[in-house]
Motif scaffolding. Structure first.
Motif, PDB file in Angstrom:
ATOM      1  N   ASN A  37      -4.822   4.733  24.658  1.00 43.60           N
ATOM      2  CA  ASN A  37      -5.544   5.401  25.488  1.00 43.60           C
ATOM      3  C   ASN A  37      -4.996   6.158  26.518  1.00 43.60           C
ATOM      4  N   ARG A  38      -3.655   6.497  25.912  1.00 43.32           N
ATOM      5  CA  ARG A  38      -2.926   7.645  27.049  1.00 43.32           C
ATOM      6  C   ARG A  38      -2.486   8.671  26.189  1.00 43.32           C
ATOM      7  N   LEU A  39      -2.696   9.826  27.025  1.00 42.81           N
ATOM      8  CA  LEU A  39      -2.004  10.991  26.416  1.00 42.81           C
ATOM      9  C   LEU A  39      -0.454  11.164  26.634  1.00 42.81           C
ATOM     10  N   ASP A  40       0.174  11.209  25.516  1.00 40.65           N
ATOM     11  CA  ASP A  40       1.849  11.179  25.686  1.00 40.65           C
ATOM     12  C   ASP A  40       2.244  12.823  25.357  1.00 40.65           C
ATOM     13  N   PHE A  41       2.733  13.331  26.592  1.00 40.74           N
ATOM     14  CA  PHE A  41       3.159  14.482  26.362  1.00 40.74           C
ATOM     15  C   PHE A  41       4.722  14.392  26.057  1.00 40.74           C
ATOM     16  N   ARG A  42       5.237  14.983  24.921  1.00 43.14           N
ATOM     17  CA  ARG A  42       6.599  15.108  24.668  1.00 43.14           C
ATOM     18  C   ARG A  42       7.138  16.362  24.361  1.00 43.14           C
ATOM     19  N   PHE A  43       8.305  16.638  24.764  1.00 47.47           N
ATOM     20  CA  PHE A  43       9.123  18.065  24.675  1.00 47.47           C
ATOM     21  C   PHE A  43      10.321  17.683  24.192  1.00 47.47           C
ATOM     22  N   ALA A  44      10.438  17.213  22.850  1.00 47.04           N
ATOM     23  CA  ALA A  44      11.704  16.955  22.208  1.00 47.04           C
ATOM     24  C   ALA A  44      12.825  18.181  22.028  1.00 47.04           C
ATOM     25  N   GLU A  45      11.795  19.443  22.051  1.00 41.61           N
ATOM     26  CA  GLU A  45      12.616  20.840  21.902  1.00 41.61           C
ATOM     27  C   GLU A  45      13.286  21.155  23.056  1.00 41.61           C
ATOM     28  N   VAL A  46      12.986  20.623  24.188  1.00 47.03           N
ATOM     29  CA  VAL A  46      13.652  20.832  25.471  1.00 47.03           C
ATOM     30  C   VAL A  46      14.647  19.672  25.887  1.00 47.03           C
ATOM     31  N   HIS A  47      14.466  18.421  25.804  1.00 44.66           N
ATOM     32  CA  HIS A  47      15.305  17.419  26.060  1.00 44.66           C
ATOM     33  C   HIS A  47      14.679  16.087  25.516  1.00 44.66           C
ATOM     34  N   GLY A  48      15.754  15.357  25.189  1.00 38.91           N
ATOM     35  CA  GLY A  48      15.281  14.010  24.444  1.00 38.91           C
ATOM     36  C   GLY A  48      14.479  13.365  25.317  1.00 38.91           C
ATOM     37  N   ASP A  49      14.568  13.205  26.594  1.00 36.94           N
ATOM     38  CA  ASP A  49      14.011  12.490  27.383  1.00 36.94           C
ATOM     39  C   ASP A  49      12.693  13.185  28.133  1.00 36.94           C
ATOM     40  N   ALA A  50      12.322  14.316  27.936  1.00 39.22           N
ATOM     41  CA  ALA A  50      11.388  15.243  28.308  1.00 39.22           C
ATOM     42  C   ALA A  50      10.004  14.601  27.836  1.00 39.22           C
ATOM     43  N   GLY A  51       9.152  14.311  28.905  1.00 38.55           N
ATOM     44  CA  GLY A  51       7.798  14.060  28.727  1.00 38.55           C
ATOM     45  C   GLY A  51       7.164  13.280  29.717  1.00 38.55           C
ATOM     46  N   CYS A  52       5.979  12.923  29.586  1.00 33.38           N
ATOM     47  CA  CYS A  52       5.127  12.132  30.463  1.00 33.38           C
ATOM     48  C   CYS A  52       4.237  11.514  29.910  1.00 33.38           C
ATOM     49  N   GLY A  53       3.186  10.723  30.551  1.00 36.58           N
ATOM     50  CA  GLY A  53       2.199  10.184  30.019  1.00 36.58           C
ATOM     51  C   GLY A  53       1.067  10.093  31.068  1.00 36.58           C
ATOM     52  N   ILE A  54      -0.235  10.394  30.677  1.00 39.82           N
ATOM     53  CA  ILE A  54      -1.203  10.360  31.569  1.00 39.82           C
ATOM     54  C   ILE A  54      -2.519   9.751  30.878  1.00 39.82           C
ATOM     55  N   SER A  55      -3.010   8.871  31.693  1.00 41.52           N
ATOM     56  CA  SER A  55      -3.998   8.075  31.228  1.00 41.52           C
ATOM     57  C   SER A  55      -5.226   8.229  32.325  1.00 41.52           C
ATOM     58  N   PHE A  56      -6.475   7.784  32.165  1.00 41.91           N
ATOM     59  CA  PHE A  56      -7.668   8.054  33.136  1.00 41.91           C
ATOM     60  C   PHE A  56      -7.951   6.441  33.433  1.00 41.91           C
ATOM     61  N   GLN A  57      -8.157   5.915  34.771  1.00 43.46           N
ATOM     62  CA  GLN A  57      -8.147   4.918  35.063  1.00 43.46           C
ATOM     63  C   GLN A  57      -9.894   4.911  35.638  1.00 43.46           C
ATOM     64  N   ARG A  58     -10.409   3.698  35.224  1.00 49.43           N
ATOM     65  CA  ARG A  58     -11.897   3.262  35.705  1.00 49.43           C
ATOM     66  C   ARG A  58     -11.409   2.688  37.244  1.00 49.43           C
ATOM     67  N   THR A  59     -12.521   3.050  37.919  1.00 45.40           N
ATOM     68  CA  THR A  59     -12.362   2.589  39.438  1.00 45.40           C
ATOM     69  C   THR A  59     -13.780   2.473  39.905  1.00 45.40           C
ATOM     70  N   LEU A  60     -13.607   1.957  41.314  1.00 49.72           N
ATOM     71  CA  LEU A  60     -14.966   1.905  41.954  1.00 49.72           C
ATOM     72  C   LEU A  60     -15.241   3.500  42.641  1.00 49.72           C
ATOM     73  N   ARG A  61     -16.504   3.551  42.801  1.00 47.19           N
ATOM     74  CA  ARG A  61     -17.030   4.708  43.479  1.00 47.19           C
ATOM     75  C   ARG A  61     -16.770   4.424  44.989  1.00 47.19           C
ATOM     76  N   ILE A  62     -16.081   5.221  45.864  1.00 49.15           N
ATOM     77  CA  ILE A  62     -15.783   5.017  47.026  1.00 49.15           C
ATOM     78  C   ILE A  62     -17.352   5.362  47.791  1.00 49.15           C
ATOM     79  N   PRO A  63     -17.654   5.158  48.895  1.00 54.39           N
ATOM     80  CA  PRO A  63     -18.949   5.530  49.443  1.00 54.39           C
ATOM     81  C   PRO A  63     -18.879   7.232  49.845  1.00 54.39           C
ATOM     82  N   ASP A  64     -19.901   7.749  49.526  1.00 55.45           N
ATOM     83  CA  ASP A  64     -19.808   9.297  49.859  1.00 55.45           C
ATOM     84  C   ASP A  64     -20.411   9.593  51.187  1.00 55.45           C
ATOM     85  N   ASP A  65     -19.595   9.192  52.096  1.00 55.99           N
ATOM     86  CA  ASP A  65     -20.102   9.480  53.714  1.00 55.99           C
ATOM     87  C   ASP A  65     -18.833  10.112  54.328  1.00 55.99           C
TER      88      ASP A  65
END
Lengths: 117, 338
Positions: free
Chosen positions: B7-35
């Motif tokens: 459940n994580r998007l893994d971005f890789r750029f092997a054509e740029v550098h062997g280490d190049a990339g990052c992971g992005i996921s979406f976390q469930r959380t509380l809704r803070i009061p809208d005040d």
């Protein structure tokens, strides 16, 4: 499995240098095991822990779970389930890719398709 | 390239550098009061499930298939934050995030390239997460899922149209030579329930199923200034992804999977003595926030104008237990599953 224990200790100690929450006691507590048990694992006196504990350790120390499991001589149960479901297909695939370089393996992984937007 | 793992998007750029990339996921959380109070960072309650949209191509509207990318379920009025890192945590990347093709940092319409004035992107790994729209220096308004077409989303308020919804992400890696220089200089460290059958062959119609993100309550969070400069980023290489947000009922119909449960309310969570968080990014400079985003009506304000009560349990919360986080490992702590 000294390698696993050594790796774990090195990683934890590196984190502890900047954050005291990575003491043996506190990490053990967060992972839900006895500090003495973690100490023995790190020293290589005991075999690596269960899959569930290894995964919690990976999460706690920011390690890749599959890499840490492999160091512990294990394969995660979800991967085992994938192979068990289609054993011939996946066994063939893995054997064929055994010697392939990383970039060649990456060409067979499934990409998230980008469309038109 | 982008792959999907745990459940994580893994971005890789092997054509740029062997280490190049990052992971992005979406976390469930509380809704803070809208005040009008400023709240600290709420916890992560686990990742939202993500699936390849192509796997359900026969069951979703054709416009969704055309966009490609992934699909994610959210309940109406549920909150979410983006978590960056994991897997490829060390390589610097520039990330643009938009909702309904409106940039979440500047409030401007989506363009692919990076812009420095005003900066319309986030810099990883300095930025550990993004919880909402950058409305002022050090303050965001939380991302809240609302049905598209009812006037709540940032997209509808800014463009007057309910066209895209969802979330859009584009990632650029740092230029390999800049990364190598930096590495030398700093000697960086190393290294369901079975509903699917019932819906077989039925394509859901588009309309109320599409979800958009809208601004909710105020939260203390800094969006950091780019310390490297525009020139550091390799704009010849990028990967982008459209994240379609389906409401929970539609998700169940499409995938046959049960969506995650509704998170606890902020009040219940706080009463249980569980912690909220504050993050200190050291000396990093924060962006000033976008006026156009600050002027948006929040979900409760839009609701009041329409005579609706879109946010149940919106009473202010007295937060007493706040855990201060510092540095990279904060990620692990805030994402702890409760």
């Amino acid at each position: 499995m000294t390698h696993f224990g050594d790796h774990l200790r090195q990683r934890r100690e590196a984190l502890r240098k900047t954050d005291r929450r990575y003491s043996l006691r506190q990490v053990a507590q967060r992972v839900g095991i006895e500090p003495a048990y973690l100490s023995k694992i790190e020293r290589g006196d005991l075999q690596p822990p269960s899959e569930a504990t290894t995964l919690r350790l990976a999460g706690e120390l920011g390690e890749d779970p599959d890499v840490l499991l492999a160091m512990a001589g294990k394969v995660s149960s979800d991967l085992q389930a994938i192979i068990r479901k289609r054993p011939k297909l996946f066994a063939d695939l893995l054997r064929q890719l055994k010697q392939a370089p990383d970039h060649a393996i990456l060409t067979v992984v499934r990409e998230v398709r980008d469309g038109d937007w | 390239m982008i792959t999907l793992a745990r459940n994580r998007l893994d971005f890789r750029f092997a054509e740029v550098h062997g280490d190049a990339g990052c992971g992005i996921s979406f976390q469930r959380t509380l809704r803070i009061p809208d005040d009008e109070n400023d709240y600290p960072l709420p916890p992560g309650l686990g990742r939202f499930p993500l699936r390849h949209l192509d796997d359900f191509a026969g069951r979703v509207p054709e416009t969704w298939v055309k966009r490609g990318g992934v699909i994610m379920p959210m309940h109406q009025a549920e909150a979410m934050w983006l978590s960056f890192g994991g897997g490829y945590g060390h390589y610097p990347c520039a990330v643009k995030v938009a909702t309904g093709k409106i940039d979440a940092v500047t409030g401007k319409s989506w363009v692919e390239q990076l812009n420095g004035d005003p900066q319309d992107y986030l810099v990883l790994p300095e930025q550990p997460w993004l919880d909402g729209y950058c409305v002022e220096e050090g303050v965001i308004r939380q991302f809240i899922a609302m049905p598209l077409g009812e006037g709540y989303s940032a997209e509808e308020q800014i463009t007057g149209k309910a066209e895209h919804g969802g979330l859009q992400i584009i990632v650029y890696p740092m230029k390999a030579e800049r990364y190598e220089e930096m590495r030398k200089r700093f000697r960086t460290i190393s290294s369901a329930f079975d509903m699917a059958g019932a819906f077989e062959g039925t394509r859901i119609s588009q309309g109320s199923e599409d979800m958009g993100l809208a601004p909710g309550g105020r939260m203390r969070q800094q969006i950091y200034d780019d310390p490297f400069g525009l020139d550091a980023w390799d704009q010849d290489h990028f990967s982008r992804c459209f994240v379609t947000i389906a409401n929970s009922t539609v998700w169940a119909a499409i995938t046959g999977e049960r969506p995650p449960t509704t998170p606890p309310t902020a009040a219940d969570y706080t009463r249980a003595g569980l912690p909220w968080f504050d993050y200190y990014g050291g000396d990093a400079k924060a962006l000033r926030g976008a006026e156009v985003l600050a002027k948006l009506k929040t979900v409760s304000e839009t609701g009041a104008r329409k005579g609706d009560m879109p946010l149940p349990e919106n009473e202010p919360v007295d937060v007493e237990r706040i855990v201060s986080l510092r540095g990279r490992r904060s990620q692990v702590v805030r994402e702890t599953e409760f």
